[in-house]
Design a protein around this motif. Sequence first.
Motif, PDB file in Angstrom:
ATOM      1  N   SER A 110       0.860  -1.192   0.000  1.00 23.60           N
ATOM      2  CA  SER A 110       0.000   0.000   0.000  1.00 23.60           C
ATOM      3  C   SER A 110       0.891   1.234   0.000  1.00 23.60           C
ATOM      4  O   SER A 110       2.054   1.187   0.396  1.00 23.60           O
ATOM      5  CB  SER A 110      -0.914   0.028   1.221  1.00 23.60           C
ATOM      6  OG  SER A 110      -0.173   0.329   2.392  1.00 23.60           O
ATOM      7  N   ARG A 111       0.325   2.333  -0.421  1.00 26.53           N
ATOM      8  CA  ARG A 111       1.087   3.584  -0.474  1.00 26.53           C
ATOM      9  C   ARG A 111       1.502   4.007   0.928  1.00 26.53           C
ATOM     10  O   ARG A 111       2.622   4.467   1.149  1.00 26.53           O
ATOM     11  CB  ARG A 111       0.227   4.667  -1.140  1.00 26.53           C
ATOM     12  CG  ARG A 111       0.836   6.041  -1.214  1.00 26.53           C
ATOM     13  CD  ARG A 111       1.823   6.242  -2.345  1.00 26.53           C
ATOM     14  NE  ARG A 111       1.238   6.217  -3.653  1.00 26.53           N
ATOM     15  CZ  ARG A 111       0.752   7.265  -4.282  1.00 26.53           C
ATOM     16  NH1 ARG A 111       0.762   8.435  -3.716  1.00 26.53           N
ATOM     17  NH2 ARG A 111       0.267   7.146  -5.487  1.00 26.53           N
TER      18      ARG A 111
ATOM     19  N   LYS B  71       6.006   6.278  -3.756  1.00 28.22           N
ATOM     20  CA  LYS B  71       5.025   6.160  -4.836  1.00 28.22           C
ATOM     21  C   LYS B  71       5.590   5.307  -5.968  1.00 28.22           C
ATOM     22  O   LYS B  71       4.905   4.427  -6.495  1.00 28.22           O
ATOM     23  CB  LYS B  71       4.649   7.542  -5.366  1.00 28.22           C
ATOM     24  CG  LYS B  71       3.659   7.497  -6.502  1.00 28.22           C
ATOM     25  CD  LYS B  71       3.322   8.881  -6.991  1.00 28.22           C
ATOM     26  CE  LYS B  71       2.349   8.826  -8.157  1.00 28.22           C
ATOM     27  NZ  LYS B  71       2.057  10.165  -8.681  1.00 28.22           N
ATOM     28  N   MET B  72       6.843   5.547  -6.336  1.00 27.55           N
ATOM     29  CA  MET B  72       7.466   4.782  -7.413  1.00 27.55           C
ATOM     30  C   MET B  72       7.482   3.287  -7.077  1.00 27.55           C
ATOM     31  O   MET B  72       7.127   2.448  -7.905  1.00 27.55           O
ATOM     32  CB  MET B  72       8.890   5.279  -7.681  1.00 27.55           C
ATOM     33  CG  MET B  72       9.612   4.536  -8.790  1.00 27.55           C
ATOM     34  SD  MET B  72      11.266   5.184  -9.106  1.00 27.55           S
ATOM     35  CE  MET B  72      10.866   6.505 -10.235  1.00 27.55           C
ATOM     36  N   LEU B  73       7.877   2.958  -5.861  1.00 20.77           N
ATOM     37  CA  LEU B  73       7.951   1.553  -5.459  1.00 20.77           C
ATOM     38  C   LEU B  73       6.567   0.909  -5.412  1.00 20.77           C
ATOM     39  O   LEU B  73       6.379  -0.224  -5.854  1.00 20.77           O
ATOM     40  CB  LEU B  73       8.662   1.426  -4.109  1.00 20.77           C
ATOM     41  CG  LEU B  73      10.166   1.681  -4.167  1.00 20.77           C
ATOM     42  CD1 LEU B  73      10.731   1.844  -2.767  1.00 20.77           C
ATOM     43  CD2 LEU B  73      10.872   0.570  -4.920  1.00 20.77           C
ATOM     44  N   HIS B  74       5.589   1.635  -4.884  1.00 21.87           N
ATOM     45  CA  HIS B  74       4.233   1.087  -4.814  1.00 21.87           C
ATOM     46  C   HIS B  74       3.645   0.892  -6.220  1.00 21.87           C
ATOM     47  O   HIS B  74       3.036  -0.152  -6.507  1.00 21.87           O
ATOM     48  CB  HIS B  74       3.325   1.995  -3.985  1.00 21.87           C
ATOM     49  CG  HIS B  74       1.899   1.561  -3.994  1.00 21.87           C
ATOM     50  ND1 HIS B  74       1.475   0.383  -3.428  1.00 21.87           N
ATOM     51  CD2 HIS B  74       0.797   2.129  -4.536  1.00 21.87           C
ATOM     52  CE1 HIS B  74       0.166   0.252  -3.618  1.00 21.87           C
ATOM     53  NE2 HIS B  74      -0.257   1.296  -4.294  1.00 21.87           N
ATOM     54  N   VAL B  75       3.831   1.859  -7.091  1.00 19.67           N
ATOM     55  CA  VAL B  75       3.298   1.757  -8.451  1.00 19.67           C
ATOM     56  C   VAL B  75       3.960   0.599  -9.203  1.00 19.67           C
ATOM     57  O   VAL B  75       3.285  -0.179  -9.876  1.00 19.67           O
ATOM     58  CB  VAL B  75       3.470   3.093  -9.207  1.00 19.67           C
ATOM     59  CG1 VAL B  75       3.223   2.935 -10.699  1.00 19.67           C
ATOM     60  CG2 VAL B  75       2.542   4.152  -8.628  1.00 19.67           C
ATOM     61  N   LEU B  76       5.277   0.468  -9.081  1.00 19.49           N
ATOM     62  CA  LEU B  76       5.962  -0.641  -9.740  1.00 19.49           C
ATOM     63  C   LEU B  76       5.489  -1.988  -9.193  1.00 19.49           C
ATOM     64  O   LEU B  76       5.289  -2.941  -9.957  1.00 19.49           O
ATOM     65  CB  LEU B  76       7.478  -0.512  -9.577  1.00 19.49           C
ATOM     66  CG  LEU B  76       8.140   0.552 -10.437  1.00 19.49           C
ATOM     67  CD1 LEU B  76       9.624   0.655 -10.102  1.00 19.49           C
ATOM     68  CD2 LEU B  76       7.951   0.260 -11.911  1.00 19.49           C
TER      69      LEU B  76
END
Length: 111
Positions: A47-48, A72-77
């Motif tokens: 989760s974010r 955000k980058m890690l969560h989106v990836l």
Amino acid sequence: MVTVKQLEQELLREKQSLQESTTYRQQTAELALQVLKTVQNTKPFLSRESAEKFVSRALPSADRDQQLDVAKMLHVLWTQKKNEQNYSGEFQRQLAERKKSRGPISFVLTK
């Protein structure tokens, strides 16, 4: 299940594609790689909110905006990799073909 190795490979691809982008975005990808080196699994990125907490502890010297961007980058990836695992074989082949024919992405200055 998404592995740390998969996220790392995706971030390395992302870093390659960001060579023409802003220094800030390149630094964000580099910091995300640093964070990945401190984890055993991808649970913090489910989760974010949990990603933000983990990144703020892993990168205490980074400013808050940079921490949020890395999280955000890690969560989106993580989300993208999870979704890709649920794609059918046919759909994965179609995506791979589109990516091949798309070619490199670059920025063009306009007036």
